[in-house]
Design an enzyme around this catalytic site. Structure first.
Site, PDB file in Angstrom:
ATOM      1  N   SER A 177       0.791  -1.229   0.000  1.00 26.44           N
ATOM      2  CA  SER A 177       0.000   0.000   0.000  1.00 26.44           C
ATOM      3  C   SER A 177       0.823   1.278   0.000  1.00 26.44           C
ATOM      4  CB  SER A 177      -0.964  -0.006   1.185  1.00 26.44           C
ATOM      5  OG  SER A 177      -0.258  -0.134   2.402  1.00 26.44           O
ATOM      6  N   HIS A 205      -5.340  -2.826  -2.884  1.00 22.48           N
ATOM      7  CA  HIS A 205      -4.912  -1.901  -3.944  1.00 22.48           C
ATOM      8  C   HIS A 205      -4.770  -2.557  -5.310  1.00 22.48           C
ATOM      9  CE1 HIS A 205      -4.215   1.257  -0.981  1.00 22.48           C
ATOM     10  NE2 HIS A 205      -3.806   0.271  -0.212  1.00 22.48           N
ATOM     11  N   LYS A 237     -11.672   1.465  -2.036  1.00 18.81           N
ATOM     12  CA  LYS A 237     -10.614   1.996  -2.904  1.00 18.81           C
ATOM     13  C   LYS A 237     -11.106   2.015  -4.351  1.00 18.81           C
ATOM     14  CE  LYS A 237      -7.588   1.404   0.810  1.00 18.81           C
ATOM     15  NZ  LYS A 237      -7.133   0.460   1.796  1.00 18.81           N
TER      16      LYS A 237
END
Ligand SMILES: *Cc1c(COP(=O)(O)O)cnc(C)c1O
Length: 384
Positions: A177, A205, A237
């Site tokens: 990350s 991610h 995200k």
């Protein structure tokens, strides 16, 4: 009694330039954010595909509130589990090619819940040094022997896993990350087979960003449920909404329903969030152009930064950190960039190791090439 020792600790945090300050934003629209009355271009968000403000996602959310209201009212196991949650779980299972999926209210809770449900005293957990805090905390909470291996260092992992006892679990971020590099997942899966261990990947991610259809790091490497039995993703995200999920076998998911305390003892995410996420999942899978645009912007930045001689870290993803080192300098540069109209957070200890403060620059499919060029100009003009 007072809090004087806490006040002393806060003062120490300030003196090391490790103090965190919240920016209050009054507006958040795609890549623009308004801070202190000033509109700036945001290069700190994890909304990689630009779905958080997508009109269809918003419309689904609003429509679902007519049916369900806002709050879900209780945990999934009481009366908080709606048809929308259920449908989202099935669609995520299909999307990931796994048997079954379980929603969690946040990624932090998913990681804490999964690891502590699967392991206990007498077992062992092996974690990459750079794993997300929630994975480390989950490992510690489980009571298993807790061992960290050097970042992406298979030799170190193999040496540590040799004398194993009980059940072993290897845990890693899919895309790291704060660094943007990928886990060496095929190799980790091999170590797991050789040592009769399980592999768990947190792909917060990677989902939406990696793989042809946005299936994340496992799609990127072409790894099956057998090779990576515990797959975790977040919805806050690239999905642009909120919450998280775990994908895997029927037995795994049913074990989590029965045993994961952060699943059982918390309120379900609002059903309207689940509905919004169903729409964002469709967009995420179908809109290949978002990933292509994101890649183009990332490459444009990386090339430009190299030409300027900036200290860019080794990453091919939308996370492009500039290594600064010193806490004070990282904060100063972040402030200078804000004055120039760019919001980029200074990431410091304990989020990253001491002495490795950085500017974590992230891109979104909604950035324009001109935003990237303007950012490069600004980085060139602040003293790096
Ligand atoms: C953001 C993040 C989490 C936590 O997810 P939330 O839904 O924000 O709680 C977990 N792991 C990684 C790697 C993350 O980046």
């Amino acid at each position: 009694m007072g809090f004087s020792h806490l006040a002393g600790e806060l003062e120490q945090i300030k003196q090391q330039s490790l103090y965190r300050k919240r920016r209050v934003s009054s507006f958040f629209q795609d890549v623009k954010v308004e801070i202190d009355g000033k509109s700036v271009i945001n290069f700190s968000s994890n909304d990689y595909l630009g779905l958080a403000n997508h009109p269809d996602v918003i419309k689904s959310f609003k429509k679902a509130t007519d049916k369900y209201g806002v709050g879900s009212g209780s945990a999934h196991l009481i009366c908080g589990h709606s048809e929308s949650h259920h449908a989202l779980e099935q669609e995520l299972a299909e999307f990931t090619g796994r048997d079954r999926v379980l929603l969690f209210s946040t990624g932090y809770m998913a990681n804490m819940g999964v690891i502590s449900a699967l392991l206990s005293r007498g077992d062992q957990v092996f974690e990459d040094r750079l794993n997300h805090a929630s994975l480390l905390d989950g490992g510690l909470l489980s009571g298993a022997r807790f061992k960290r291996y050097r970042h992406n260092d298979l030799t170190d992992l193999r040496a540590k896993i040799r004398n194993k006892e009980g059940q072993s679990l290897i845990v890693t971020d899919g895309v790291f990350s704060m660094d943007g590099d990928l886990a060496l997942l095929p190799e980790l899966a091999k170590v797991a087979v050789d040592n009769n261990a399980w592999v768990m990947v947190d792909d917060a991610h990677g989902f939406g960003v990696l793989g042809k259809t946005g299936g994340g790091v496992v799609e990127h490497y072409g790894l099956t449920q057998q090779q990576v039995p515990i797959l975790m993703g977040t919805l806050g995200k690239a999905f642009g909404t909120f919450g998280a999920f775990v994908a895997g076998s029927e037995v795994l998911i049913e074990t989590l329903v029965q045993k994961a305390r952060t699943y059982i003892f918390t309120t379900a995410m609002p059903a309207a969030i689940a509905e919004a996420t169903r729409t964002s999942l469709k967009l995420l899978a179908a809109d290949e152009w978002r990933r292509e645009k994101l890649n183009l912007l990332t490459q444009r930045f990386s090339l430009g930064a190299k030409q300027l001689g900036l200290n860019l870290m080794q990453s091919n993803t939308a996370i492009q950190p500039l290594l600064i080192g010193d806490n004070f300098r990282a904060v100063d540069i972040s402030e200078a960039l804000l004055a120039k109209g760019f919001f980029i957070n200074a990431i410091r200890f304990p989020t990253v190791p001491k002495g490795e403060s950085r500017l974590r620059i992230t891109f979104s499919a909604n950035h324009q090439e001109q935003h990237v060029d303007q950012l490069l100009d600004a980085l060139d003009s602040v003293s790096l």
